[in-house]
Design an enzyme around this catalytic site. Structure first.
Site, PDB file in Angstrom:
ATOM      1  N   ARG A  12       0.839  -1.197   0.000  1.00 38.03           N
ATOM      2  CA  ARG A  12       0.000   0.000   0.000  1.00 38.03           C
ATOM      3  C   ARG A  12       0.873   1.245   0.000  1.00 38.03           C
ATOM      4  O   ARG A  12       2.030   1.206   0.412  1.00 38.03           O
ATOM      5  CB  ARG A  12      -0.897  -0.003   1.239  1.00 38.03           C
ATOM      6  CG  ARG A  12      -1.688  -1.283   1.462  1.00 38.03           C
ATOM      7  CD  ARG A  12      -2.977  -1.397   0.774  1.00 38.03           C
ATOM      8  NE  ARG A  12      -3.880  -0.335   1.184  1.00 38.03           N
ATOM      9  CZ  ARG A  12      -4.928   0.008   0.474  1.00 38.03           C
ATOM     10  NH1 ARG A  12      -5.217  -0.607  -0.623  1.00 38.03           N
ATOM     11  NH2 ARG A  12      -5.697   0.976   0.887  1.00 38.03           N
ATOM     12  N   CYS A  13       0.283   2.341  -0.404  1.00 43.33           N
ATOM     13  CA  CYS A  13       0.938   3.650  -0.427  1.00 43.33           C
ATOM     14  C   CYS A  13       1.550   3.940   0.940  1.00 43.33           C
ATOM     15  O   CYS A  13       0.891   3.683   1.949  1.00 43.33           O
ATOM     16  CB  CYS A  13      -0.098   4.704  -0.785  1.00 43.33           C
ATOM     17  SG  CYS A  13       0.540   6.367  -0.906  1.00 43.33           S
ATOM     18  N   PRO A  14       2.756   4.416   1.005  1.00 41.07           N
ATOM     19  CA  PRO A  14       3.658   4.894  -0.052  1.00 41.07           C
ATOM     20  C   PRO A  14       4.699   3.867  -0.490  1.00 41.07           C
ATOM     21  O   PRO A  14       5.611   4.203  -1.235  1.00 41.07           O
ATOM     22  CB  PRO A  14       4.363   6.063   0.625  1.00 41.07           C
ATOM     23  CG  PRO A  14       4.551   5.596   2.040  1.00 41.07           C
ATOM     24  CD  PRO A  14       3.283   4.791   2.340  1.00 41.07           C
TER      25      PRO A  14
END
Length: 76
Positions: A12-14
């Site tokens: 998942r981000c980042p």
């Protein structure tokens, strides 16, 4: 020109952008990196990263549930 595949599915981000940045530092100019992500935010983060680094997004494609970015390392 070698091609490296970076499987970032499930991250998942980042993390996809951070791991892509790190992978790009290990490439020689002209090498290609294929990044495979499942995080929809990568469609924003990866192009923004490449604007910062100056590397070239050759193309980006989407398959069901996966985003694929072909990147050429700048300098060649």
């Amino acid at each position: 020109m070698p091609e490296t595949i970076l499987d970032l599915r499930g991250l998942r981000c980042p993390l996809p952008a951070l791991k892509t940045r790190k992978a790009l530092t290990r490439l020689a100019p002209g090498d290609r990196l294929v990044v495979e992500c499942t995080d929809p935010l990568s469609t924003i983060d990866i192009p923004n990263l490449l604007r910062e680094t100056g590397d070239e997004l050759e193309n980006d494609t989407q398959q069901p549930g996966i985003f694929i970015f072909r990147i050429r390392k700048a300098g060649a």
